[in-house]
Design a protein around this motif. Structure first.
Motif, PDB file in Angstrom:
ATOM      1  N   ASP A  53      -4.946  17.087  -2.704  1.00  0.00           N
ATOM      2  CA  ASP A  53      -5.542  17.429  -4.001  1.00  0.00           C
ATOM      3  C   ASP A  53      -6.941  16.837  -4.184  1.00  0.00           C
ATOM      4  N   GLY A  54      -7.495  16.209  -3.152  1.00  0.00           N
ATOM      5  CA  GLY A  54      -8.836  15.637  -3.223  1.00  0.00           C
ATOM      6  C   GLY A  54      -8.875  14.167  -3.599  1.00  0.00           C
ATOM      7  N   ALA A  55      -7.750  13.611  -4.028  1.00  0.00           N
ATOM      8  CA  ALA A  55      -7.712  12.184  -4.367  1.00  0.00           C
ATOM      9  C   ALA A  55      -7.925  11.354  -3.104  1.00  0.00           C
ATOM     10  N   VAL A  56      -8.405  10.151  -3.300  1.00  0.00           N
ATOM     11  CA  VAL A  56      -8.578   9.203  -2.199  1.00  0.00           C
ATOM     12  C   VAL A  56      -7.470   8.164  -2.313  1.00  0.00           C
ATOM     13  N   TRP A  57      -6.864   7.807  -1.185  1.00  0.00           N
ATOM     14  CA  TRP A  57      -5.867   6.741  -1.190  1.00  0.00           C
ATOM     15  C   TRP A  57      -6.349   5.600  -0.297  1.00  0.00           C
ATOM     16  N   VAL A  58      -6.038   4.404  -0.704  1.00  0.00           N
ATOM     17  CA  VAL A  58      -6.328   3.217   0.100  1.00  0.00           C
ATOM     18  C   VAL A  58      -5.038   2.414   0.221  1.00  0.00           C
ATOM     19  N   GLU A  59      -4.884   1.776   1.370  1.00  0.00           N
ATOM     20  CA  GLU A  59      -3.725   0.929   1.621  1.00  0.00           C
ATOM     21  C   GLU A  59      -4.180  -0.353   2.293  1.00  0.00           C
ATOM     22  N   VAL A  60      -3.519  -1.430   1.945  1.00  0.00           N
ATOM     23  CA  VAL A  60      -3.750  -2.709   2.607  1.00  0.00           C
ATOM     24  C   VAL A  60      -2.392  -3.273   2.989  1.00  0.00           C
ATOM     25  N   GLN A  61      -2.237  -3.545   4.260  1.00  0.00           N
ATOM     26  CA  GLN A  61      -0.986  -4.079   4.784  1.00  0.00           C
ATOM     27  C   GLN A  61      -1.167  -5.541   5.136  1.00  0.00           C
ATOM     28  N   ASP A  62      -0.185  -6.366   4.743  1.00  0.00           N
ATOM     29  CA  ASP A  62      -0.216  -7.783   5.094  1.00  0.00           C
ATOM     30  C   ASP A  62       1.185  -8.243   5.432  1.00  0.00           C
ATOM     31  N   SER A  63       1.312  -9.490   5.856  1.00  0.00           N
ATOM     32  CA  SER A  63       2.603  -9.989   6.343  1.00  0.00           C
ATOM     33  C   SER A  63       3.425 -10.742   5.297  1.00  0.00           C
ATOM     34  N   ASP A  64       2.944 -10.790   4.065  1.00  0.00           N
ATOM     35  CA  ASP A  64       3.671 -11.492   3.003  1.00  0.00           C
ATOM     36  C   ASP A  64       4.597 -10.514   2.289  1.00  0.00           C
ATOM     37  N   PHE A  84      -5.610  -5.809 -12.558  1.00  0.00           N
ATOM     38  CA  PHE A  84      -5.867  -5.140 -13.834  1.00  0.00           C
ATOM     39  C   PHE A  84      -6.956  -4.088 -13.643  1.00  0.00           C
ATOM     40  N   VAL A  85      -8.013  -4.446 -12.932  1.00  0.00           N
ATOM     41  CA  VAL A  85      -9.092  -3.496 -12.641  1.00  0.00           C
ATOM     42  C   VAL A  85      -8.553  -2.330 -11.816  1.00  0.00           C
ATOM     43  N   VAL A  86      -7.758  -2.628 -10.798  1.00  0.00           N
ATOM     44  CA  VAL A  86      -7.155  -1.575  -9.977  1.00  0.00           C
ATOM     45  C   VAL A  86      -6.319  -0.643 -10.851  1.00  0.00           C
ATOM     46  N   GLU A  87      -5.512  -1.214 -11.721  1.00  0.00           N
ATOM     47  CA  GLU A  87      -4.653  -0.415 -12.601  1.00  0.00           C
ATOM     48  C   GLU A  87      -5.467   0.495 -13.521  1.00  0.00           C
ATOM     49  N   GLU A  88      -6.570  -0.008 -14.018  1.00  0.00           N
ATOM     50  CA  GLU A  88      -7.391   0.758 -14.952  1.00  0.00           C
ATOM     51  C   GLU A  88      -8.197   1.870 -14.288  1.00  0.00           C
ATOM     52  N   LEU A  89      -8.554   1.707 -13.027  1.00  0.00           N
ATOM     53  CA  LEU A  89      -9.462   2.650 -12.367  1.00  0.00           C
ATOM     54  C   LEU A  89      -8.783   3.620 -11.404  1.00  0.00           C
ATOM     55  N   THR A  90      -7.462   3.548 -11.291  1.00  0.00           N
ATOM     56  CA  THR A  90      -6.766   4.420 -10.350  1.00  0.00           C
ATOM     57  C   THR A  90      -5.730   5.285 -11.059  1.00  0.00           C
ATOM     58  N   ALA A 102       8.829  -7.656   7.297  1.00  0.00           N
ATOM     59  CA  ALA A 102       7.573  -7.822   8.038  1.00  0.00           C
ATOM     60  C   ALA A 102       6.354  -7.879   7.139  1.00  0.00           C
ATOM     61  N   GLY A 103       6.536  -7.749   5.824  1.00  0.00           N
ATOM     62  CA  GLY A 103       5.407  -7.791   4.903  1.00  0.00           C
ATOM     63  C   GLY A 103       5.460  -6.644   3.920  1.00  0.00           C
ATOM     64  N   LYS A 104       4.272  -6.181   3.523  1.00  0.00           N
ATOM     65  CA  LYS A 104       4.204  -5.119   2.524  1.00  0.00           C
ATOM     66  C   LYS A 104       2.929  -4.310   2.716  1.00  0.00           C
ATOM     67  N   VAL A 105       2.908  -3.161   2.054  1.00  0.00           N
ATOM     68  CA  VAL A 105       1.710  -2.334   1.956  1.00  0.00           C
ATOM     69  C   VAL A 105       1.417  -2.171   0.471  1.00  0.00           C
ATOM     70  N   VAL A 106       0.199  -2.495   0.061  1.00  0.00           N
ATOM     71  CA  VAL A 106      -0.251  -2.285  -1.304  1.00  0.00           C
ATOM     72  C   VAL A 106      -1.173  -1.058  -1.267  1.00  0.00           C
ATOM     73  N   PHE A 107      -0.936  -0.108  -2.170  1.00  0.00           N
ATOM     74  CA  PHE A 107      -1.694   1.131  -2.141  1.00  0.00           C
ATOM     75  C   PHE A 107      -2.267   1.464  -3.516  1.00  0.00           C
ATOM     76  N   ALA A 108      -3.277   2.295  -3.517  1.00  0.00           N
ATOM     77  CA  ALA A 108      -3.856   2.819  -4.759  1.00  0.00           C
ATOM     78  C   ALA A 108      -4.327   4.244  -4.495  1.00  0.00           C
ATOM     79  N   ILE A 109      -4.203   5.091  -5.513  1.00  0.00           N
ATOM     80  CA  ILE A 109      -4.658   6.478  -5.421  1.00  0.00           C
ATOM     81  C   ILE A 109      -5.719   6.671  -6.495  1.00  0.00           C
ATOM     82  N   LEU A 110      -6.871   7.181  -6.070  1.00  0.00           N
ATOM     83  CA  LEU A 110      -8.026   7.350  -6.956  1.00  0.00           C
ATOM     84  C   LEU A 110      -8.336   8.819  -7.138  1.00  0.00           C
ATOM     85  N   ASP A 111      -8.427   9.250  -8.375  1.00  0.00           N
ATOM     86  CA  ASP A 111      -8.913  10.601  -8.663  1.00  0.00           C
ATOM     87  C   ASP A 111     -10.432  10.564  -8.678  1.00  0.00           C
ATOM     88  N   LEU A 112     -11.041  11.528  -8.010  1.00  0.00           N
ATOM     89  CA  LEU A 112     -12.505  11.546  -7.965  1.00  0.00           C
ATOM     90  C   LEU A 112     -13.054  12.779  -8.620  1.00  0.00           C
TER      91      LEU A 112
END
Length: 112
Positions: A53-64, A84-90, A102-112
């Motif tokens: 749909d044109g949105a951009v997604w970002v993911e960050v994976q870490d071991s915690d 809070f900034v992430v929540e407001e802008l995505t 093994a950890g987690k993946v934190v993700f965000a989806i941005l409408d552009l």
């Protein structure tokens, strides 16, 4: 962090999309992973892509395995506002655990 922002700018430029918000979101998520969720020698992995749909997604994976949450920031504090900034802008953001603790993946989806 400059490397992450340069990479995001390069990707966004290839898509002819403004890079300000994607750079900000990527910086916040990677900073959190480096500051709170990784120890010496732990790997932090950053991914970025585009949805159908044109949105951009970002993911960050870490071991915690500790899941992130929006915190109440101290009015005089210099930190504690990133999610809070992430929540407001995505469109949305969240985290999912990896198999076998093994950890987690934190993700965000941005409408552009």
């Amino acid at each position: 962090m400059a490397e992450v922002r340069r990479f995001v700018r390069m990707v966004m430029g290839g898509w002819a999309v403004d890079d300000f918000v994607p750079c900000l979101i990527a910086s916040e998520l990677v900073t959190n992973a480096l500051r709170y969720a990784s120890g010496e020698g732990d790997e932090v992995i950053f991914r970025i892509g585009r949805a159908r749909d044109g949105a951009v997604w970002v993911e960050v994976q870490d071991s915690d395995c500790v899941m992130p949450r929006v915190q109440s920031a101290d009015l005089n504090g210099e930190s504690g506002r990133g999610l809070f900034v992430v929540e407001e802008l995505t469109r949305c953001w969240g985290a999912r655990p990896l198999a076998d603790g093994a950890g987690k993946v934190v993700f965000a989806i941005l409408d552009l």
